[in-house]
Scaffold this active site. Structure first.
Site, PDB file in Angstrom:
ATOM      1  N   ARG A 157       0.836  -1.194   0.000  1.00 14.70           N
ATOM      2  CA  ARG A 157       0.000   0.000   0.000  1.00 14.70           C
ATOM      3  C   ARG A 157       0.873   1.246   0.000  1.00 14.70           C
ATOM      4  O   ARG A 157       1.990   1.244   0.495  1.00 14.70           O
ATOM      5  CB  ARG A 157      -0.916   0.017   1.226  1.00 14.70           C
ATOM      6  CG  ARG A 157      -2.117  -0.929   1.130  1.00 14.70           C
ATOM      7  CD  ARG A 157      -3.046  -0.805   2.323  1.00 14.70           C
ATOM      8  NE  ARG A 157      -2.412  -1.200   3.555  1.00 14.70           N
ATOM      9  CZ  ARG A 157      -1.940  -0.361   4.460  1.00 14.70           C
ATOM     10  NH1 ARG A 157      -2.056   0.955   4.296  1.00 14.70           N
ATOM     11  NH2 ARG A 157      -1.357  -0.811   5.551  1.00 14.70           N
ATOM     12  N   TYR A 175      -1.435  -3.329  -7.002  1.00 17.06           N
ATOM     13  CA  TYR A 175      -1.179  -4.198  -5.852  1.00 17.06           C
ATOM     14  C   TYR A 175      -2.209  -4.109  -4.733  1.00 17.06           C
ATOM     15  O   TYR A 175      -2.561  -3.007  -4.285  1.00 17.06           O
ATOM     16  CB  TYR A 175       0.199  -3.879  -5.257  1.00 17.06           C
ATOM     17  CG  TYR A 175       0.729  -4.998  -4.395  1.00 17.06           C
ATOM     18  CD1 TYR A 175       1.446  -6.040  -4.968  1.00 17.06           C
ATOM     19  CD2 TYR A 175       0.479  -5.039  -3.035  1.00 17.06           C
ATOM     20  CE1 TYR A 175       1.925  -7.091  -4.182  1.00 17.06           C
ATOM     21  CE2 TYR A 175       0.948  -6.082  -2.248  1.00 17.06           C
ATOM     22  CZ  TYR A 175       1.673  -7.106  -2.833  1.00 17.06           C
ATOM     23  OH  TYR A 175       2.136  -8.139  -2.056  1.00 17.06           O
ATOM     24  N   LYS A 212      -9.676  -2.448   1.335  1.00 19.01           N
ATOM     25  CA  LYS A 212      -9.428  -1.310   2.218  1.00 19.01           C
ATOM     26  C   LYS A 212     -10.222  -0.066   1.791  1.00 19.01           C
ATOM     27  O   LYS A 212     -10.721   0.685   2.627  1.00 19.01           O
ATOM     28  CB  LYS A 212      -7.930  -0.986   2.263  1.00 19.01           C
ATOM     29  CG  LYS A 212      -7.075  -2.156   2.664  1.00 19.01           C
ATOM     30  CD  LYS A 212      -7.374  -2.639   4.065  1.00 19.01           C
ATOM     31  CE  LYS A 212      -6.791  -4.014   4.277  1.00 19.01           C
ATOM     32  NZ  LYS A 212      -6.151  -4.213   5.559  1.00 19.01           N
ATOM     33  N   HIS A 224     -10.791  -2.765  11.074  1.00 17.72           N
ATOM     34  CA  HIS A 224      -9.663  -3.588  10.597  1.00 17.72           C
ATOM     35  C   HIS A 224      -9.443  -4.714  11.610  1.00 17.72           C
ATOM     36  O   HIS A 224      -8.483  -4.700  12.369  1.00 17.72           O
ATOM     37  CB  HIS A 224      -8.417  -2.681  10.493  1.00 17.72           C
ATOM     38  CG  HIS A 224      -7.259  -3.295   9.767  1.00 17.72           C
ATOM     39  ND1 HIS A 224      -5.954  -2.911   9.996  1.00 17.72           N
ATOM     40  CD2 HIS A 224      -7.196  -4.228   8.797  1.00 17.72           C
ATOM     41  CE1 HIS A 224      -5.142  -3.596   9.208  1.00 17.72           C
ATOM     42  NE2 HIS A 224      -5.864  -4.401   8.470  1.00 17.72           N
ATOM     43  N   SER A 276      -1.508  -3.579  10.162  1.00 16.44           N
ATOM     44  CA  SER A 276      -1.117  -4.440   9.049  1.00 16.44           C
ATOM     45  C   SER A 276       0.137  -5.255   9.397  1.00 16.44           C
ATOM     46  O   SER A 276       1.090  -4.721   9.961  1.00 16.44           O
ATOM     47  CB  SER A 276      -0.830  -3.583   7.824  1.00 16.44           C
ATOM     48  OG  SER A 276      -1.982  -2.836   7.512  1.00 16.44           O
ATOM     49  N   CYS A 328       0.569  -7.515  11.625  1.00 20.11           N
ATOM     50  CA  CYS A 328       0.818  -7.645  13.070  1.00 20.11           C
ATOM     51  C   CYS A 328       0.083  -8.828  13.679  1.00 20.11           C
ATOM     52  O   CYS A 328      -0.107  -8.895  14.896  1.00 20.11           O
ATOM     53  CB  CYS A 328       0.459  -6.351  13.791  1.00 20.11           C
ATOM     54  SG  CYS A 328       1.631  -5.033  13.434  1.00 20.11           S
ATOM     55  N   ASP A 388      -9.359 -10.067   8.418  1.00 17.60           N
ATOM     56  CA  ASP A 388      -8.862  -8.705   8.165  1.00 17.60           C
ATOM     57  C   ASP A 388      -9.880  -7.597   8.441  1.00 17.60           C
ATOM     58  O   ASP A 388      -9.499  -6.530   8.886  1.00 17.60           O
ATOM     59  CB  ASP A 388      -8.387  -8.604   6.710  1.00 17.60           C
ATOM     60  CG  ASP A 388      -7.462  -7.411   6.466  1.00 17.60           C
ATOM     61  OD1 ASP A 388      -6.538  -7.192   7.272  1.00 17.60           O
ATOM     62  OD2 ASP A 388      -7.662  -6.681   5.466  1.00 17.60           O
ATOM     63  N   ARG A 432       2.337 -12.060  -0.746  1.00 18.25           N
ATOM     64  CA  ARG A 432       1.009 -12.462  -0.254  1.00 18.25           C
ATOM     65  C   ARG A 432       0.450 -13.649  -1.020  1.00 18.25           C
ATOM     66  O   ARG A 432       0.817 -13.907  -2.170  1.00 18.25           O
ATOM     67  CB  ARG A 432       0.027 -11.283  -0.415  1.00 18.25           C
ATOM     68  CG  ARG A 432       0.447 -10.027   0.336  1.00 18.25           C
ATOM     69  CD  ARG A 432      -0.464  -9.720   1.482  1.00 18.25           C
ATOM     70  NE  ARG A 432       0.071  -8.662   2.340  1.00 18.25           N
ATOM     71  CZ  ARG A 432      -0.489  -8.297   3.483  1.00 18.25           C
ATOM     72  NH1 ARG A 432      -1.601  -8.876   3.881  1.00 18.25           N
ATOM     73  NH2 ARG A 432       0.050  -7.353   4.223  1.00 18.25           N
TER      74      ARG A 432
END
Ligand code: GTP
Ligand code: SPV
Ligand code: MN
Length: 596
Positions: free
Chosen positions: A69, A209, A218, A238, A260, A262, A285, A377
């Protein structure tokens, strides 16, 4: 073409602006998906993985500039700058649209424009919301098909109703005869991830991406959804959602917000190391939460897949994630082995000789460079998760008993502490801080405030968002049924090493939370809230854990927290009059407890 006139008109308008060679309305079928994947393999954008090892799975390498991001290129374009608040980048909506319309003009020349109707949330459910994304990226199409419910069936549900319009282009038009590159995109300073909160629109340009390009995630399910949630009295967060069953067979659901990279995916599907306990995954998420008729807060996962961090996912750390991507999965920026499978750091096996790294070079383990990008990912369908919860698609959602906040803090923050009230819990969420990770372009390992793990995802003034959380507590149909709030930190360190084993052993903390929700579990009051009594967390069978080490894991050091106060003061000062008075009072109370 559809029966929805607004949609037809919108597509016609954007076709005229973007000038694609072709327009393709996605039906979401297997055949269509296969045809798009085949064409990407033919053009060299994708590699089909070994059918025996990784059935129906594909491998992609992004442009080196397009790996995560881009927060400094992400904008909230409200009419007034104040409404975007101090934590968002802002631009005037009229000016931003002018800038972007120039960029969008002719931006799809030489390409196909795909039109993708998608639903965030189970199709047709009352809490689901529909978007339509146009994109010139076939990679985005095959990812959105996994991450959302996408295709013609969405149009049937949409009828002549409203949708969130999502415009996306990689920003790389082709001249006649020009050969395409493997991963088209625009340079960093020409990328724009923009949101128009007043009109619920998303315009994204220049990146292919993840969160920049899969606009349901998001951009819609968080940034635009936070705006809708504020208008309508619910929460878009989130957060992972998990079901936790104790040895007696009793079940509770927990939601947890960590920044993110974590640990949400890892916690959401963990395999407990304590006997008799079970964790099942509803989402990894994003959570949308609303009060149910019984007065409890219910959560749904608006997504249909996992866009998970690959490195360090192994059969030891997160078997359910690894098993989720055994087939029908898209891998981006991991390593590619000579036998056509994938590899990454921490996958649990040695790197086979001749493995290609994410930069498309033969990986040299001696070079000190990583093979898989730290933000590489996998995109895998949620139903493939062996631990998927039976209610993960229940349109009514699941009742939440506990909300967790957390982040990466090498010091100061104990393994777990518990809020003394809803407002204190909101205070805890508002001061979440964490080391930055590779999920966003920029420096890694810097501690920053990431309130509610929403710093990059709130579509309006973060101070007002704090106020919205306060109002959820105030307007709760039955305040005694509000979830209990906790703050966890798996990442405390001593001499550079994690003090707590983490991963499956986090079940030990979940078990304590389960007990706390039942009013059990022994606690000790501290200045920051309740922490577990020395023996309240089960450490039986934990090899490297001693009561002395556990005391360090749980320690609350007043002097360290006094230093934290200066940082919280600075953080809160940014919100000016938008800071709710309830939070100013919570901070005041905290200072008093610290004796300052
Ligand atoms: P996003 O998808 O970016 O929102 O991230 P996420 O919160 O789902 O993070 P994820 O679970 O993918 O974890 C990111 C990284 O943290 C991985 O490399 C994990 O190995 C590591 N991690 C997760 N849980 C733990 C834990 O309990 N302890 C330690 N030490 N590391 C962990
Ligand atoms: C995050 O960064 O929080 C993610 C990955 O979940 S992305 O979809 O790229 O935003
Ligand atoms: Mn995320």
């Amino acid at each position: 073409m559809t029966k929805n006139q607004k949609l037809n008109q919108w597509v016609a308008e954007w076709t005229a602006i973007c000038q694609p060679d072709r327009v393709h309305w996605c039906d979401g079928s297997e055949e269509e998906n296969q045809q798009i994947l085949d064409s990407m393999v033919a053009s060299g954008m994708a590699v089909k993985l070994n059918e025996e090892k990784r059935p129906n799975s594909y491998y992609f390498q992004s442009d080196p500039s397009d790996v995560a991001r881009v927060e400094n290129r992400t904008f909230i374009c409200s009419k007034k700058e104040e409404d975007a608040g101090p934590t968002n980048h802002w631009e005037d909506p009229v000016k931003m649209k002018e800038i972007l319309l120039q960029k969008y003009t002719g931006c799809m020349k030489g390409r196909t424009m795909y039109v993708m109707p998608f639903s965030m949330g189970p199709l047709g459910s009352k809490i689901a919301h529909i978007g339509v994304q146009i994109t010139d990226s076939p990679y985005v199409v095959v990812n959105m098909r996994i991450m959302t419910r996408m295709g013609s069936k969405v149009l049937d549900v949409l009828g002549d109703g409203d949708f969130v319009p999502c415009i996306h282009s990689v920003g790389a038009p082709l001249k006649p005869g020009q050969k395409d590159v493997k991963w088209p995109c625009a340079p960093i300073e020409e990328k724009f991830i923009t949101h128009f909160p007043e009109t619920h629109e998303i315009w994204s340009y220049g990146s292919g991406y993840g969160g920049n390009a899969l606009l349901g995630k998001k951009c819609f399910a968080l940034r635009i959804a936070t705006v809708m949630a504020r208008e309508q009295g619910w929460l878009a967060e989130h957060m992972l959602i998990l079901g936790l069953t104790n040895p007696k067979g009793e079940k509770k659901y927990v939601a947890a917000a960590f920044p993110s990279a974590c640990g949400k995916t890892n916690l959401a599907m963990l395999v407990p190391t304590i006997p008799g306990w079970k964790v099942e995954c509803v989402g990894d998420d994003i959570a949308w939460m609303k009060f149910g008729a019984d007065g409890r807060l219910y959560a749904i996962n608006p997504e249909a897949g996992f866009f998970g961090v690959a490195p360090y996912t192994s059969m030891q750390t997160n078997p359910n994630a690894l098993l989720s991507c055994r087939a029908n999965t898209i891998f981006t920026n991991v390593g590619l082995t000579p036998d056509g499978d994938i590899w990454w750091e921490g996958i649990g096996t040695d790197c086979p000789a001749g493995t290609i790294n994410w930069k498309n070079q033969v990986h040299d383990p001696a070079s000190g460079e990583v093979c898989a990008h730290p933000n590489s990912r996998f995109t895998a369908p949620a139903y493939q998760c062996p631990a998927i919860d039976k209610d993960w698609e229940n349109p009514a959602g699941v009742p939440i008993s506990a909300i967790l906040f957390g982040g990466r803090r090498p010091s100061t923050v104990p393994l777990i502490h518990e809020a003394m009230s809803w407002n204190h819990g909101v205070f805890m969420g508002s001061i979440v801080s964490s080391e930055t990770t590779a999920a966003v372009i920029g420096q890694v390992g810097i501690v920053r405030r990431d309130p509610f793990a929403m710093l990059p995802f709130c579509g309006y003034n973060m101070g007002d968002y704090f106020g919205h959380w306060i109002s959820i507590g105030k307007n709760a149909p039955d305040p005694t049924k509000l979830p209990k709030v906790f703050y966890v930190n798996w990442f405390r360190k001593e001499n550079g090493k994690f003090l707590w084993p983490g991963y499956g052993d986090n079940s030990r903390v979940l078990a304590y939370i389960f007990d706390r929700c039942d009013g059990k579990g022994e606690t000790v009051d501290t200045v920051i809230g309740k922490v577990p009594a020395p023996s309240a967390i089960n450490i039986e069978g934990l090899k490297d854990m001693t009561p002395e080490k556990m005391a360090k894991v749980l320690n609350v050091d007043k002097e360290e927290w006094k230093k934290e106060i200066a940082l919280i003061d600075e953080h809160y000062a940014r919100f000016g009059s938008h800071l709710p008075k309830e939070l100013a009072a919570e901070l005041q109370g905290f200072k008093q407890r610290l004796g300052i």
